[in-house]
Design an enzyme around this catalytic site. Structure first.
Site, PDB file in Angstrom:
ATOM      1  N   TYR A  99      48.552  70.730 -27.309  1.00 66.84           N
ATOM      2  CA  TYR A  99      49.950  71.171 -27.423  1.00 66.84           C
ATOM      3  C   TYR A  99      50.857  69.962 -27.621  1.00 66.84           C
ATOM      4  O   TYR A  99      51.705  69.941 -28.519  1.00 66.84           O
ATOM      5  CB  TYR A  99      50.345  71.949 -26.175  1.00 66.84           C
ATOM      6  N   GLY A 151      59.605  83.889 -33.087  1.00 64.77           N
ATOM      7  CA  GLY A 151      59.118  83.754 -31.713  1.00 64.77           C
ATOM      8  C   GLY A 151      60.144  84.273 -30.721  1.00 64.77           C
ATOM      9  O   GLY A 151      60.323  83.717 -29.638  1.00 64.77           O
ATOM     10  N   ASP A 201      54.315  87.431 -38.775  1.00 60.90           N
ATOM     11  CA  ASP A 201      53.245  86.523 -38.376  1.00 60.90           C
ATOM     12  C   ASP A 201      53.583  85.195 -39.041  1.00 60.90           C
ATOM     13  O   ASP A 201      53.524  85.063 -40.266  1.00 60.90           O
ATOM     14  CB  ASP A 201      51.895  87.048 -38.877  1.00 60.90           C
ATOM     15  N   GLY A 211      59.287  85.289 -26.790  1.00 54.27           N
ATOM     16  CA  GLY A 211      58.822  84.321 -25.805  1.00 54.27           C
ATOM     17  C   GLY A 211      59.823  84.059 -24.697  1.00 54.27           C
ATOM     18  O   GLY A 211      60.943  84.589 -24.687  1.00 54.27           O
TER      19      GLY A 211
END
Length: 324
Positions: A140, A9, A50, A12
């Site tokens: 979330y 990630g 991924d 981000g």
């Protein structure tokens, strides 16, 4: 064997800045950045991953002899409410993949970011402690609360050294907002510098805990570098920066941009924010690994404005962006 870090990630809001700091500290060849696609801004070693594909994570871990993993990939709070089941599937599957690969490969340390979104109406709104009751109201937040418990489980069951921070809203100039409920506190500075009116999706007095990006990055690295025996919280550590409302940000911005206009049009994100703490108690982080924030709202505002002015002036050569 030396430290070899994998950041999942890395494109981000947090990951893009954290990756660069880790590269500075551990050198470019010892930090492997990864995301679902490569960013033009990324320097150094990059692998397309991924994170829902456990075999791909395993492949990269083996290839580089990874010893630490920072798992930052997730769908955030506001975006998550648009597709709740997909958000749950992605947030949990990617975490399980990282935990399993880490367990099987005896990874030294794993970082899992949590959030103040884990708190709900069962937690006190002022000085919310680490061990407050968690009943999150967003998918979330539910995924993060579950993730905290899984992190602790993997430590207790397998001895995997998983460490976590519950981030407040993170304010940084390095990237655009990424779909979080606290994103107004980033977007508002962009609008001010671009000379545009800001449409705020929270009420003017909606006080929330926030933290400047530099503090958030420093806290993350300090936690990961702390001795194992110092870590007493195996779910997630609260860390506090500062708490403020949209109106307080506007007041600071208007010291530099007196004509800055704001309209308040609360939407579903106001309902999310209303269930979150107004301030955070972080005594455990201070005691265990010496956490201490460095930036106040005045300093944050001055830095955000300065950095965004530089960014948009540079961009105006090609995009004709006009500044005040």
């Amino acid at each position: 064997m030396g430290t070899k870090i994998l950041v999942i990630g890395a494109n981000g809001q947090l990951g893009s800045v954290l990756t660069k700091e880790l590269q500075k500290k551990y050198t470019m060849e010892n930090v492997i950045a990864s995301d679902i696609k490569k960013s033009d801004d990324c320097k150094g070693i990059f692998e397309v991953i991924d994170a829902t594909d456990i075999n791909r994570i395993q492949e990269v871990v083996e290839r580089y002899g990874i010893t630490q993993i920072y798992h930052l990939a997730a769908i955030l709070s506001a975006k998550g409410e648009e597709t709740p089941l997909t958000t749950w599937d992605i947030n949990m599957k990617t975490l399980f993949n990282v935990l399993e690969v880490s367990r099987k490969n005896r990874i030294d340390r794993v970082f899992f970011p949590s959030s103040i979104a884990v708190f709900g109406e069962g937690a006190p709104l002022e000085n919310t402690p680490d061990d407050a009751y968690l009943n999150p109201a967003t998918v979330y937040g539910i995924s993060k609360a579950a993730g905290e418990n899984w992190a602790q489980y993997y430590f207790l069951r397998y001895g995997l050294d998983v460490r976590s921070i519950r981030y407040p809203g993170v304010i940084g100039y390095q990237s655009l907002p990424g779909g979080g409920t606290t994103d107004y506190a980033v977007d508002i500075y962009h609008k001010a510098v671009m000379g545009e009116e800001f449409d705020c999706f929270l009420k003017e007095d909606a006080t929330l805990p926030m933290i400047f990006m530099d503090d958030a990055i420093r806290a993350t690295i300090e936690l990961m570098e702390a001795p194992k025996e110092s870590i007493t919280v195996r779910t997630s550590y609260n860390i506090a920066g500062i708490s403020f409302s949209p109106q307080e940000v506007v007041n600071e911005i208007r010291k530099l941009y007196p004509d800055f206009e704001v309209k308040y049009n609360p939407d579903f994100r106001q309902e999310i924010a209303a269930r979150w703490p107004k301030s955070i108690e972080d005594a455990s982080a201070k005691k265990d690994w010496g956490w201490k924030p460095e930036f106040n709202l005045k300093e944050i505002t001055e830095i955000m404005i300065q950095k965004l002015q530089e960014k948009y002036k540079k961009g105006s050569k090609n995009k004709e962006i006009l500044l005040l």
